[in-house]
Design a protein around this motif. Structure first.
Motif, PDB file in Angstrom:
ATOM      1  N   ILE A  51     -16.102 -12.613  51.635  1.00  9.67           N
ATOM      2  CA  ILE A  51     -14.721 -12.141  51.771  1.00  9.67           C
ATOM      3  C   ILE A  51     -13.795 -13.306  52.108  1.00  9.67           C
ATOM      4  CG2 ILE A  51     -13.176 -10.496  52.893  1.00  9.67           C
ATOM      5  CD1 ILE A  51     -15.441  -9.271  51.200  1.00  9.67           C
ATOM      6  N   CYS A  52     -14.259 -14.179  53.004  1.00 12.70           N
ATOM      7  CA  CYS A  52     -13.445 -15.337  53.400  1.00 12.70           C
ATOM      8  C   CYS A  52     -13.127 -16.234  52.211  1.00 12.70           C
ATOM      9  CB  CYS A  52     -14.177 -16.148  54.462  1.00 12.70           C
ATOM     10  SG  CYS A  52     -14.565 -15.234  55.968  1.00 12.70           S
ATOM     11  N   THR A  53     -14.091 -16.398  51.326  1.00 16.91           N
ATOM     12  CA  THR A  53     -13.881 -17.245  50.147  1.00 16.91           C
ATOM     13  C   THR A  53     -12.741 -16.701  49.295  1.00 16.91           C
ATOM     14  OG1 THR A  53     -16.182 -17.977  50.130  1.00 16.91           O
ATOM     15  CG2 THR A  53     -14.975 -18.108  48.037  1.00 16.91           C
ATOM     16  N   THR A  54     -12.713 -15.381  49.095  1.00 15.89           N
ATOM     17  CA  THR A  54     -11.632 -14.790  48.297  1.00 15.89           C
ATOM     18  C   THR A  54     -10.297 -14.915  49.020  1.00 15.89           C
ATOM     19  OG1 THR A  54     -11.938 -12.539  49.203  1.00 15.89           O
ATOM     20  CG2 THR A  54     -13.255 -13.147  47.275  1.00 15.89           C
ATOM     21  N   GLU A  55     -10.308 -14.811  50.347  1.00 21.38           N
ATOM     22  CA  GLU A  55      -9.059 -14.870  51.113  1.00 21.38           C
ATOM     23  C   GLU A  55      -8.458 -16.273  51.108  1.00 21.38           C
ATOM     24  OE1 GLU A  55      -9.435 -11.389  54.450  1.00 21.38           O
ATOM     25  OE2 GLU A  55     -10.396 -13.297  54.885  1.00 21.38           O
ATOM     26  N   ILE A  56      -9.290 -17.283  51.357  1.00 22.41           N
ATOM     27  CA  ILE A  56      -8.779 -18.658  51.350  1.00 22.41           C
ATOM     28  C   ILE A  56      -8.174 -18.978  49.984  1.00 22.41           C
ATOM     29  CG2 ILE A  56      -9.433 -21.091  51.440  1.00 22.41           C
ATOM     30  CD1 ILE A  56      -9.392 -19.993  54.184  1.00 22.41           C
ATOM     31  N   GLY A  57      -8.863 -18.575  48.914  1.00 27.49           N
ATOM     32  CA  GLY A  57      -8.334 -18.798  47.575  1.00 27.49           C
ATOM     33  C   GLY A  57      -7.004 -18.101  47.353  1.00 27.49           C
ATOM     34  N   ALA A  58      -6.882 -16.870  47.861  1.00 27.32           N
ATOM     35  CA  ALA A  58      -5.642 -16.106  47.681  1.00 27.32           C
ATOM     36  C   ALA A  58      -4.485 -16.727  48.451  1.00 27.32           C
ATOM     37  CB  ALA A  58      -5.856 -14.660  48.115  1.00 27.32           C
ATOM     38  N   PHE A  59      -4.730 -17.171  49.682  1.00 29.17           N
ATOM     39  CA  PHE A  59      -3.673 -17.845  50.438  1.00 29.17           C
ATOM     40  C   PHE A  59      -3.285 -19.151  49.752  1.00 29.17           C
ATOM     41  CE2 PHE A  59      -4.820 -15.174  54.182  1.00 29.17           C
ATOM     42  CZ  PHE A  59      -3.541 -14.781  54.539  1.00 29.17           C
ATOM     43  N   GLY A  60      -4.274 -19.870  49.242  1.00 29.81           N
ATOM     44  CA  GLY A  60      -3.979 -21.116  48.547  1.00 29.81           C
ATOM     45  C   GLY A  60      -3.122 -20.895  47.314  1.00 29.81           C
ATOM     46  N   LEU A  62      -0.891 -18.759  46.917  1.00 25.15           N
ATOM     47  CA  LEU A  62       0.477 -18.402  47.312  1.00 25.15           C
ATOM     48  C   LEU A  62       1.121 -19.457  48.210  1.00 25.15           C
ATOM     49  CD1 LEU A  62       0.044 -14.585  48.038  1.00 25.15           C
ATOM     50  CD2 LEU A  62       1.277 -15.617  46.132  1.00 25.15           C
ATOM     51  N   GLN A  63       0.534 -20.625  48.299  1.00 26.51           N
ATOM     52  CA  GLN A  63       1.053 -21.613  49.240  1.00 26.51           C
ATOM     53  C   GLN A  63       2.501 -21.973  48.956  1.00 26.51           C
ATOM     54  OE1 GLN A  63      -1.566 -24.737  50.270  1.00 26.51           O
ATOM     55  NE2 GLN A  63      -0.083 -25.788  51.538  1.00 26.51           N
ATOM     56  N   ASP A  64       2.885 -22.075  47.690  1.00 26.91           N
ATOM     57  CA  ASP A  64       4.283 -22.383  47.369  1.00 26.91           C
ATOM     58  C   ASP A  64       5.225 -21.299  47.890  1.00 26.91           C
ATOM     59  OD1 ASP A  64       3.547 -24.740  46.155  1.00 26.91           O
ATOM     60  OD2 ASP A  64       3.728 -23.987  44.108  1.00 26.91           O
ATOM     61  N   GLU A  65       4.791 -20.040  47.836  1.00 25.00           N
ATOM     62  CA  GLU A  65       5.617 -18.938  48.348  1.00 25.00           C
ATOM     63  C   GLU A  65       5.857 -19.112  49.847  1.00 25.00           C
ATOM     64  OE1 GLU A  65       7.130 -16.532  46.786  1.00 25.00           O
ATOM     65  OE2 GLU A  65       6.345 -16.960  44.790  1.00 25.00           O
ATOM     66  N   PHE A  66       4.819 -19.492  50.578  1.00 22.81           N
ATOM     67  CA  PHE A  66       4.980 -19.704  52.018  1.00 22.81           C
ATOM     68  C   PHE A  66       5.836 -20.936  52.282  1.00 22.81           C
ATOM     69  CE2 PHE A  66       1.168 -17.035  51.911  1.00 22.81           C
ATOM     70  CZ  PHE A  66       1.476 -16.113  52.894  1.00 22.81           C
ATOM     71  N   THR A  67       5.621 -22.000  51.516  1.00 19.91           N
ATOM     72  CA  THR A  67       6.429 -23.214  51.685  1.00 19.91           C
ATOM     73  C   THR A  67       7.903 -22.923  51.454  1.00 19.91           C
ATOM     74  OG1 THR A  67       4.583 -24.630  50.999  1.00 19.91           O
ATOM     75  CG2 THR A  67       6.792 -25.571  50.857  1.00 19.91           C
ATOM     76  N   LEU A  73       0.693 -22.736  56.541  1.00 19.82           N
ATOM     77  CA  LEU A  73      -0.534 -21.956  56.640  1.00 19.82           C
ATOM     78  C   LEU A  73      -1.541 -22.713  57.490  1.00 19.82           C
ATOM     79  CD1 LEU A  73      -0.941 -20.838  52.907  1.00 19.82           C
ATOM     80  CD2 LEU A  73      -0.186 -19.422  54.826  1.00 19.82           C
ATOM     81  N   LEU A  74      -2.329 -21.968  58.257  1.00 22.47           N
ATOM     82  CA  LEU A  74      -3.368 -22.568  59.083  1.00 22.47           C
ATOM     83  C   LEU A  74      -4.546 -21.617  59.162  1.00 22.47           C
ATOM     84  CD1 LEU A  74      -4.351 -24.787  61.012  1.00 22.47           C
ATOM     85  CD2 LEU A  74      -3.175 -23.571  62.866  1.00 22.47           C
ATOM     86  N   VAL A  97      -8.058 -22.743  42.471  1.00 26.55           N
ATOM     87  CA  VAL A  97      -6.879 -22.979  43.296  1.00 26.55           C
ATOM     88  C   VAL A  97      -7.130 -24.162  44.211  1.00 26.55           C
ATOM     89  CG1 VAL A  97      -5.424 -22.020  45.129  1.00 26.55           C
ATOM     90  CG2 VAL A  97      -6.172 -20.564  43.243  1.00 26.55           C
ATOM     91  N   LYS A  98      -6.154 -25.062  44.311  1.00 23.49           N
ATOM     92  CA  LYS A  98      -6.251 -26.203  45.216  1.00 23.49           C
ATOM     93  C   LYS A  98      -5.884 -25.761  46.631  1.00 23.49           C
ATOM     94  CE  LYS A  98      -6.788 -30.681  45.918  1.00 23.49           C
ATOM     95  NZ  LYS A  98      -8.092 -31.352  45.705  1.00 23.49           N
ATOM     96  N   ILE A  99      -6.758 -26.063  47.595  1.00 23.06           N
ATOM     97  CA  ILE A  99      -6.509 -25.687  48.980  1.00 23.06           C
ATOM     98  C   ILE A  99      -5.947 -26.905  49.712  1.00 23.06           C
ATOM     99  CG2 ILE A  99      -7.510 -24.769  51.107  1.00 23.06           C
ATOM    100  CD1 ILE A  99      -7.539 -22.868  48.641  1.00 23.06           C
ATOM    101  N   ASN A 100      -4.671 -26.830  50.090  1.00 25.27           N
ATOM    102  CA  ASN A 100      -3.988 -27.966  50.697  1.00 25.27           C
ATOM    103  C   ASN A 100      -3.682 -27.770  52.176  1.00 25.27           C
ATOM    104  OD1 ASN A 100      -3.795 -29.513  48.264  1.00 25.27           O
ATOM    105  ND2 ASN A 100      -2.155 -28.145  47.588  1.00 25.27           N
TER     106      ASN A 100
END
Length: 224
Positions: A51-60, A62-67, A73-74, A97-100
């Motif tokens: 589940i965590c793998t799918t979540e990290i990818g999903a947040f990644g 949308l990173q531009d949306e948060f920026t 994001l943390l 997805v690139k995780i930054n």
């Protein structure tokens, strides 16, 4: 049973405590990382979990949306940096997805405990295992906790809902608490005028449903 509760309770309206930690991107001071910005801080029980793998990818993704919302994001997980880096490579390969953003290396679960992210019902040899739940904290630029979401380990989060909540909280913040957002609100929908608000000049088109319920469109220019 030993005391596992944090010394300082974390609740909506509390000031998030500062901490220093190693992350996937190197050492981090929480206050410096979030300086002047909103923060979405979310926890995971361990690396290489489904589940965590799918979540990290999903947040990644949308990173531009948060920026664009001036929000950093943390993440947090309970393994070391080498494990995090291998896991991130795996996430990127799976999701494309690139995780930054950084993921805290909370091997001793100190930060998870400090932020009340733990599952006190998870036991190992009769002792709480301090397993982090799927917690989400939205923290404003003044380091005040504005929203807390807690999920069991079996249920993945909804990133669209996190964004929706961030939009709502930022709007309330900009209007100095003069408005609220109703059920299923998204940007552009009518807002709720805080009951008993003395100065309603910024809501000239408000309409009264009940004495305690006034709806109004919101002119973005009125927020400048």
């Amino acid at each position: 049973m030993r005391n596992i509760l944090p010394k300082q309770a974390i609740y909506i309206g509390a000031k998030a405590p500062n901490f220093q930690a190693m992350t996937s991107l190197g050492p981090m001071d929480f206050y410096q990382y979030t300086q002047g910005k909103w923060c979405v801080f979310f926890s995971h029980p361990a690396d290489f979990t489904p589940i965590c793998t799918t979540e990290i990818g999903a947040f990644g993704a949308l990173q531009d949306e948060f920026t664009n919302r001036d929000c950093v994001l943390l993440g947090l997980s309970t393994n070391n940096r080498a494990s995090h880096l291998r896991w991130i490579q795996d996430i990127e390969a799976i999701t494309g997805v690139k995780i930054n953003f950084p993921i805290i290396c909370d091997e001793e679960k100190k930060v998870a405990t400090q932020f009340s992210m733990i599952d006190v019902n998870a036991l190992t040899n009769g002792e709480p295992a301090l397993t982090p739940l799927r917690a989400v904290y939205i923290i404003d630029p003044n380091k005040i906790v504005r929203l807390i979401q807690l999920y069991p380990l079996s249920t993945g989060r909804n990133t669209a809902e996190v964004l929706r909540c961030l939009d709502s909280l930022q709007l309330v913040y900009k209007t100095d608490g003069k408005i609220m957002t109703p059920i299923n609100w998204i940007p552009g929908d009518d807002i709720v005028v805080v009951p008993d608000l003395e100065n309603c000049s910024m809501f000239p088109h408000r309409r009264t449903i009940r004495d305690y319920l006034q709806l109004s469109p919101l002119d973005p220019n009125s927020l400048d």
